[in-house]
Design a protein around this motif. Structure first.
Motif, PDB file in Angstrom:
ATOM      1  N   ILE A 148      39.167  11.356   7.429  1.00 32.65           N
ATOM      2  CA  ILE A 148      39.478  12.100   8.653  1.00 32.65           C
ATOM      3  C   ILE A 148      40.502  13.170   8.335  1.00 32.65           C
ATOM      4  O   ILE A 148      41.583  12.888   7.797  1.00 32.65           O
ATOM      5  CB  ILE A 148      40.026  11.166   9.756  1.00 32.65           C
ATOM      6  CG1 ILE A 148      39.006  10.074  10.096  1.00 32.65           C
ATOM      7  CG2 ILE A 148      40.403  11.972  11.000  1.00 32.65           C
ATOM      8  CD1 ILE A 148      37.723  10.580  10.740  1.00 32.65           C
ATOM      9  N   SER A 149      40.162  14.408   8.656  1.00 34.73           N
ATOM     10  CA  SER A 149      41.107  15.507   8.502  1.00 34.73           C
ATOM     11  C   SER A 149      41.820  15.771   9.827  1.00 34.73           C
ATOM     12  O   SER A 149      41.208  15.749  10.904  1.00 34.73           O
ATOM     13  CB  SER A 149      40.392  16.783   8.059  1.00 34.73           C
ATOM     14  OG  SER A 149      40.234  16.815   6.658  1.00 34.73           O
ATOM     15  N   GLY A 182      55.791  23.108   2.665  1.00 37.33           N
ATOM     16  CA  GLY A 182      55.266  22.403   3.834  1.00 37.33           C
ATOM     17  C   GLY A 182      55.848  22.847   5.156  1.00 37.33           C
ATOM     18  O   GLY A 182      55.631  22.186   6.181  1.00 37.33           O
ATOM     19  N   VAL A 183      56.585  23.961   5.180  1.00 35.87           N
ATOM     20  CA  VAL A 183      57.194  24.479   6.413  1.00 35.87           C
ATOM     21  C   VAL A 183      56.636  25.865   6.708  1.00 35.87           C
ATOM     22  O   VAL A 183      56.804  26.793   5.901  1.00 35.87           O
ATOM     23  CB  VAL A 183      58.729  24.542   6.306  1.00 35.87           C
ATOM     24  CG1 VAL A 183      59.327  25.122   7.589  1.00 35.87           C
ATOM     25  CG2 VAL A 183      59.307  23.168   6.012  1.00 35.87           C
ATOM     26  N   PRO A 204      50.908  19.216   3.234  1.00 29.84           N
ATOM     27  CA  PRO A 204      49.604  19.686   3.720  1.00 29.84           C
ATOM     28  C   PRO A 204      48.636  19.963   2.570  1.00 29.84           C
ATOM     29  O   PRO A 204      49.032  20.420   1.497  1.00 29.84           O
ATOM     30  CB  PRO A 204      49.966  20.970   4.474  1.00 29.84           C
ATOM     31  CG  PRO A 204      51.253  21.431   3.874  1.00 29.84           C
ATOM     32  CD  PRO A 204      51.992  20.188   3.493  1.00 29.84           C
ATOM     33  N   ASP A 205      47.376  19.677   2.847  1.00 29.91           N
ATOM     34  CA  ASP A 205      46.323  20.046   1.901  1.00 29.91           C
ATOM     35  C   ASP A 205      45.980  21.522   2.013  1.00 29.91           C
ATOM     36  O   ASP A 205      45.495  22.131   1.047  1.00 29.91           O
ATOM     37  CB  ASP A 205      45.066  19.203   2.158  1.00 29.91           C
ATOM     38  CG  ASP A 205      45.299  17.736   1.885  1.00 29.91           C
ATOM     39  OD1 ASP A 205      46.091  17.417   0.983  1.00 29.91           O
ATOM     40  OD2 ASP A 205      44.695  16.894   2.587  1.00 29.91           O
ATOM     41  N   HIS A 247      47.063  21.185   7.713  1.00 26.39           N
ATOM     42  CA  HIS A 247      45.888  20.341   7.544  1.00 26.39           C
ATOM     43  C   HIS A 247      46.156  19.235   6.532  1.00 26.39           C
ATOM     44  O   HIS A 247      46.755  19.484   5.478  1.00 26.39           O
ATOM     45  CB  HIS A 247      44.701  21.200   7.079  1.00 26.39           C
ATOM     46  CG  HIS A 247      43.616  20.424   6.406  1.00 26.39           C
ATOM     47  ND1 HIS A 247      43.175  20.707   5.130  1.00 26.39           N
ATOM     48  CD2 HIS A 247      42.889  19.357   6.834  1.00 26.39           C
ATOM     49  CE1 HIS A 247      42.217  19.858   4.796  1.00 26.39           C
ATOM     50  NE2 HIS A 247      42.022  19.023   5.804  1.00 26.39           N
ATOM     51  N   LYS A 248      45.716  18.021   6.877  1.00 28.06           N
ATOM     52  CA  LYS A 248      45.842  16.898   5.948  1.00 28.06           C
ATOM     53  C   LYS A 248      44.642  15.976   6.101  1.00 28.06           C
ATOM     54  O   LYS A 248      44.267  15.630   7.232  1.00 28.06           O
ATOM     55  CB  LYS A 248      47.131  16.108   6.232  1.00 28.06           C
ATOM     56  CG  LYS A 248      47.381  14.959   5.271  1.00 28.06           C
ATOM     57  CD  LYS A 248      47.770  15.464   3.898  1.00 28.06           C
ATOM     58  CE  LYS A 248      48.151  14.335   2.950  1.00 28.06           C
ATOM     59  NZ  LYS A 248      48.482  14.837   1.595  1.00 28.06           N
ATOM     60  N   GLN A 249      44.042  15.574   4.971  1.00 27.27           N
ATOM     61  CA  GLN A 249      42.961  14.598   5.018  1.00 27.27           C
ATOM     62  C   GLN A 249      43.522  13.203   4.744  1.00 27.27           C
ATOM     63  O   GLN A 249      44.332  13.017   3.834  1.00 27.27           O
ATOM     64  CB  GLN A 249      41.882  14.913   3.987  1.00 27.27           C
ATOM     65  CG  GLN A 249      40.674  13.984   4.096  1.00 27.27           C
ATOM     66  CD  GLN A 249      39.659  14.173   2.996  1.00 27.27           C
ATOM     67  OE1 GLN A 249      39.860  13.701   1.871  1.00 27.27           O
ATOM     68  NE2 GLN A 249      38.583  14.890   3.303  1.00 27.27           N
ATOM     69  N   PHE A 250      43.076  12.245   5.561  1.00 31.67           N
ATOM     70  CA  PHE A 250      43.502  10.856   5.427  1.00 31.67           C
ATOM     71  C   PHE A 250      42.292   9.970   5.145  1.00 31.67           C
ATOM     72  O   PHE A 250      41.238  10.131   5.770  1.00 31.67           O
ATOM     73  CB  PHE A 250      44.191  10.362   6.707  1.00 31.67           C
ATOM     74  CG  PHE A 250      45.472  11.068   7.023  1.00 31.67           C
ATOM     75  CD1 PHE A 250      46.676  10.635   6.485  1.00 31.67           C
ATOM     76  CD2 PHE A 250      45.489  12.175   7.867  1.00 31.67           C
ATOM     77  CE1 PHE A 250      47.868  11.284   6.772  1.00 31.67           C
ATOM     78  CE2 PHE A 250      46.671  12.834   8.167  1.00 31.67           C
ATOM     79  CZ  PHE A 250      47.867  12.383   7.617  1.00 31.67           C
ATOM     80  N   GLU A 251      42.445   9.059   4.210  1.00 31.02           N
ATOM     81  CA  GLU A 251      41.451   8.000   3.979  1.00 31.02           C
ATOM     82  C   GLU A 251      41.924   6.787   4.773  1.00 31.02           C
ATOM     83  O   GLU A 251      43.015   6.250   4.512  1.00 31.02           O
ATOM     84  CB  GLU A 251      41.351   7.672   2.491  1.00 31.02           C
ATOM     85  CG  GLU A 251      40.929   8.834   1.618  1.00 31.02           C
ATOM     86  CD  GLU A 251      39.464   9.180   1.793  1.00 31.02           C
ATOM     87  OE1 GLU A 251      38.683   8.285   2.201  1.00 31.02           O
ATOM     88  OE2 GLU A 251      39.098  10.343   1.537  1.00 31.02           O
TER      89      GLU A 251
END
Length: 798
Positions: A148-149, A182-183, A204-205, A247-251
């Motif tokens: 999920i992103s 990241g800012v 962030p990705d 944006h960040k993807q999480f498993e």
């Protein structure tokens, strides 16, 4: 139909059907930073001033109605499906997804169940920090691992509304963005000290700082290209429109919950880094949220009631004081109706807001009172609209204003209007505001505080009050009735040389309040002087303002009566009747006849109309009210603000059934199941309700930032339930419906708690047979008690 319900346990209004025809809004922030947020996460943030300190952009009166906002997008990276934690802006079919919004006290929660994922987003502004936290939790309820992103999104504003709405040539070419460590740092080169940031507790990705890159061509917030593609483009730019998307993807394993905290704040990259470090610790986030909850628990504990009426309990224990306090903090110019095009404080609005809130936030009320006195002239009148920063006693007020305001030929000096442009009621509200603060807090020394005037010189608070009274005493016509000047409370009655009965009644009311102060201080000379002025006013009103069945609203500059049965339109005005009684000026038999006329001619199921019959022909001698469409705003709408004055008047006459009928007619709680008519939030009062002469009769307009909330709270708590602070003690004098058997109140006052139980075995509306304080019968006022004590008060009506 209805779209939500009251959750009394959690003090939340729960919107479980998100396709509401209008925005149900809430206010986040209790100090410097504020966010006005809708049930679909649309809205905007600002620091300090909604006009000059904007952080995020909002498109007023837009279609859709609340874009852009503070959004979190989720994307299933296996299938490409995406949605938002709030229903909008993606707008998944409500048959396929379940959405809920919970508006709480200074926070809002958004919940979504869709595609095997449960997501929750909580927005709030922690005490002591100029940052909005987005506490996001995502749970995998499916039986397989999910990729999920998560994408954040806000659109940054050009800081100053005039630039953001009109001067794009200047504004867009002076704004810039970057992302480091990241800012996201957004700055406005025209005012280089103004930075805003978006950051998160994750690395962030990808990111986007440029709006057009995130959204894409021929798209909107509903279908942004970055989310659809599954990745941002790492855009930044000097010039253009800017946004904050991380944006960040999480498993996420089956049954697992991941948590992410995003942060939107005021300040540059370094401030963003400090904030990120602090709130990356989720225990700090939890503590900050609990501080917000505790803030309201402790404040609202100062007054709680249990009555036979459910709607009164819900509104008086939570929502009405919350709305009234919001008005004290954020005034009038930050909503979806007033979107920051003006700044500062309205004189009469601010003074009235404080009247209901001294028990809730005494320090803020005291600050507002000082600001009001700094905006009073040495002649005695108040500046109708003013910026407190311009009244800085240091003499360096301009240092507090954004540089952008001081460029070119902009004149930032305090403008003192001519007499013809003065609102005749403004400064009189100051007298009542200070008196209520003193009665609540016992801070009598405040009267000796020296406060500057807006133009020149200074005086004690006590002398400021005398200046206000003396100004009204000076500006009367030959018949002894106060001049209306530009306007009185009704900005659309423009007498300009005529006379106002409302200001006359208000002057009498303010004199009586001031004389309580003078008597308490044993200042006999002042008591005698202002009692003589009050006596002259009463004689003038008796000779000139009674029309046979009710009181006149005043006279035009040409001497024509306003609010007379002799006219075809505008025969009867509500304020003239309620204020004649509320001020204590009217004789009893005339008071009864005047208020009966108001009931017969002005009342319907939604409340009391402001006047009758509505004007259909322009009459510039009366004012702009005659050029407003029938049933809208001042021209015979059900204007909320004056309805509580009629409630107070009826309580003074002992007619509790009628007073409560007026109260429940406008109570938003009881309109929760008629949203197709009301449309506005069922937890906040609105400025007005469309009158019976309009096709939208019953539709509420301009919610939240209205003095109606404070006055309804005052009318209900101090006059219907009847517990009123005085200088020497608590007065208990209820005026309730006859069928009430009993009710109870917990009232904290001057450091001690009073547990008040009222019994009504004879089923009367008004009258107290006996009062017992801690088992001992007393007469008169309940005396001030030792701080820290709990006191039992038993009241028997009859």
């Amino acid at each position: 139909m209805k779209y939500g319900y009251f959750d009394e346990k959690n003090r939340e209004y729960v919107i479980d059907r998100c396709d509401v025809p209008v925005s149900f809004t809430n206010y986040l922030g209790l100090e410097n930073m504020c966010t006005v947020i809708s049930h679909n996460s649309g809205g905007y943030s600002f620091k300090g001033s909604p006009e000059y300190g904007r952080i995020t952009r909002f498109r007023p009166n837009g279609v859709p109605l609340d874009r852009p906002g503070h959004y979190v997008y989720l994307r299933d990276d296996e299938t490409g499906k995406y949605w938002t934690v709030s229903w909008q802006p993606v707008g998944i079919d409500l048959k396929e997804a379940e959405y809920v919004c919970r508006h709480g006290l200074s926070y809002s929660k958004f919940e979504c169940k869709y595609n095997g994922i449960i997501a929750e987003k909580t927005l709030f502004v922690p005490l002591g920090h100029d940052v909005e936290l987005w506490d996001v939790k995502v749970t995998n309820t499916s039986d397989r691992k999910r990729a999920i992103s998560l994408f954040s999104y806000v659109e940054f504003s050009l800081h100053q509304i005039d630039l953001d709405n009109k001067d794009f040539q200047m504004g867009l070419y002076a704004s810039g963005s970057s992302c480091t460590e990241g800012v996201i740092d957004y700055t406005f080169f025209y005012h280089p000290d103004m930075h805003h940031f978006m950051t998160a507790d994750f690395e962030p990705d990808s990111y986007d700082c440029v709006r057009d890159e995130f959204i894409g061509n021929y798209r909107s917030e509903s279908n942004p290209a970055a989310v659809e593609n599954g990745r941002c483009s790492n855009s930044s730019k000097l010039g253009g429109n800017h946004c904050g998307s991380l944006h960040k993807q999480f498993e996420i394993e089956p049954g697992q919950t991941i948590r992410a905290v995003l942060m939107l704040g005021a300040g540059g990259a370094e401030q963003g880094k400090k904030t990120r470090k602090m709130f990356a610790d989720h225990s700090v986030v939890d503590k900050a949220f609990e501080q917000i909850k505790n803030y309201w628990r402790s404040r609202l504990a100062n007054y709680q009631c249990i009555t036979p009426d459910e709607g009164a309990n819900v509104m008086l224990n939570t929502w009405t004081p919350y709305q009234a306090a919001t008005c004290v903090t954020w005034s009038r110019f930050a909503s979806f109706i007033e979107v920051g095009g003006r700044t500062g404080l309205g004189y009469r609005d601010t003074a009235q807001d404080t009247i209901s809130s001294s028990y809730l936030q005494p320090d803020k009320v005291k600050q507002r009172l000082v600001e009001l006195m700094r905006a009073q002239t040495s002649e005695g009148f108040g500046l109708h609209l003013f910026d407190p920063a311009m009244m800085d006693e240091s003499g360096d007020a301009k240092a507090n204003l954004p540089t952008v305001l001081l460029s070119g030929d902009s004149d930032q000096s305090v403008h003192i209007p001519e007499l013809k442009d003065v609102c005749s009621d403004d400064a009189l509200w100051l007298v009542a505001a200070v008196c209520e603060y003193l009665k609540e807090t016992g801070d009598i020394d405040f009267l000796e505080t020296e406060v500057t005037f807006a133009d020149e010189g200074s005086a004690t608070v006590y002398e400021h009050l005398k200046k206000a009274l003396d100004f009204s005493a000076k500006h009367v016509a030959d018949n002894g009735i106060c001049q209306g000047l530009r306007a009185d409370w009704n900005d659309c009655i423009n007498l300009r040389g005529g006379q106002s009965s409302m200001v006359t009644f208000m002057h009498y009311w303010a004199l009586r309040l001031f004389n309580e102060v003078a008597a308490y201080l044993n200042r006999d000379d002042d008591s005698e002087r202002y009692s003589e002025i009050a006596s002259r006013i009463k004689q003038a009103a008796a000779a000139n303002l009674w029309d046979g069945q009710w009181y006149l609203r005043g006279f035009t500059a040409e001497g024509r009566k306003i609010g007379t049965d002799e006219d075809e339109e505008g025969k009867l005005f509500l304020n003239a009747q309620s204020w004649a009684v509320m001020s204590g000026l009217s004789e009893h038999d005339k008071a009864i006849r005047a208020m009966d006329a108001a009931y017969d001619k002005l009342f319907d199921r939604y409340g009391l109309h402001l006047l009758w019959p509505a004007y259909s022909k322009p009459d510039d001698g009366v004012g702009f009210v005659t050029r407003v469409y029938k049933g809208i705003k001042e021209n015979a709408s059900i204007f909320s603000h004056p309805n509580p004055w009629a409630i107070i008047a009826e309580c003074m006459l002992g007619r509790g059934d009628r007073a409560f009928e007026y109260y429940t007619a406008m109570l938003p709680f009881y309109q929760n199941d008629m949203m197709e008519i009301r449309q506005a939030e069922p937890y906040s009062y609105c400025q007005f309700v469309m009158g019976k002469d309009h096709t939208d009769h019953g539709r509420a307009r301009h919610p939240w930032l209205t003095g109606s909330a404070g006055w309804f709270y005052t009318a209900a708590t101090k006059w219907i339930l009847g517990v009123r602070p005085t200088f020497k003690g608590l007065e208990v004098d209820p005026c309730v419906p006859k069928d009430w058997d009993e009710f109870s109140i917990v009232r904290k006052w001057r450091g001690s708690t009073f547990n008040i139980s009222v019994k009504n075995p004879d089923h009367v509306s008004k009258g107290v047979k006996s009062i017992k304080l801690n088992g001992q019968e007393i007469t008169g006022l309940i005396p001030v008690q030792q701080p820290g004590t709990d006191n039992d008060v038993q009241v028997l009506m009859g």
